[in-house]
Scaffold this motif. Structure first.
Motif, short mmCIF file in Angstrom:
data_model
loop_
_atom_site.label_atom_id
_atom_site.label_comp_id
_atom_site.label_asym_id
_atom_site.label_seq_id
_atom_site.Cartn_x
_atom_site.Cartn_y
_atom_site.Cartn_z
N ARG A 25 0.84 -1.20 0.00
CA ARG A 25 0.00 0.00 0.00
C ARG A 25 0.87 1.25 0.00
N ASP A 26 1.94 1.23 0.82
CA ASP A 26 2.85 2.38 0.87
C ASP A 26 3.50 2.65 -0.48
N ALA A 27 3.74 1.59 -1.25
CA ALA A 27 4.37 1.72 -2.57
C ALA A 27 3.34 1.99 -3.66
N GLY A 28 2.06 2.06 -3.29
CA GLY A 28 1.01 2.32 -4.27
C GLY A 28 0.64 1.11 -5.10
N LEU A 29 1.05 -0.07 -4.69
CA LEU A 29 0.81 -1.29 -5.46
C LEU A 29 -0.43 -2.05 -5.00
N ALA A 30 -1.01 -1.63 -3.91
CA ALA A 30 -2.24 -2.26 -3.41
C ALA A 30 -3.07 -1.16 -2.77
#
Length: 154
Positions: free
Chosen positions: A118-123
């Protein structure tokens, strides 16, 4: 020492709190709600509320400080559940899942991985919306736990 139910009340849905209030009145078990925001708890000799300071994990740390072997903690917080299990307690998710020693490390790892994604914008997002099935699963698991406890004490 008497059995106690501790509730991580800040994130516990209102419908689950209502189930817990009724269970405490029906069984007479001691129950304490811990939160960093005021909440209304019915007047009862076996229901308590502890207001803690605001801040990250303050309520969790208060619960861990007070929980004893055999106590039950109601929480959706996986790190708190892991700490409770380490102290010999039981932990039940508001969706009706009993946390287990054999699977808690895996749940922590998945939680950490999803947080990183989530932090990486992937989820995106979080858990599904809380619904009727969740309330029913919780009520059933809580009732089963309290029934088993009553049998063991008799």
């Amino acid at each position: 020492m008497a059995f106690h139910i501790w509730v991580d009340a800040d994130a516990t849905p209102v419908s689950i709190k209502e189930i817990l209030f009724r269970a405490a009145q029906r069984t007479g078990c001691r129950m304490t709600f811990v939160a960093n925001r005021p909440m209304k708890v019915p007047e009862s000799k076996n229901l308590d509320f502890i207001l803690v300071d605001s801040g990250f994990d303050v309520a969790d740390l208060e619960i861990i400080r007070r929980v004893n072997t055999g106590d039950l903690v109601i929480t959706a917080d996986i790190p708190l559940a892991a700490d409770v299990l380490d102290k010999g307690g039981y932990a039940l998710n508001p969706r009706g899942e009993m946390y287990e020693i054999g699977t808690i490390k895996e749940k922590l790892a998945i939680r950490d991985m999803m947080s990183s994604l989530r932090d990486a914008g992937l989820a995106g997002g979080g858990p599904n919306a809380f619904g009727t099935r969740d309330r029913q699963a919780f009520a059933g698991k809580l009732d089963g736990f309290l029934t088993q406890l009553a049998k063991e004490r008799n």
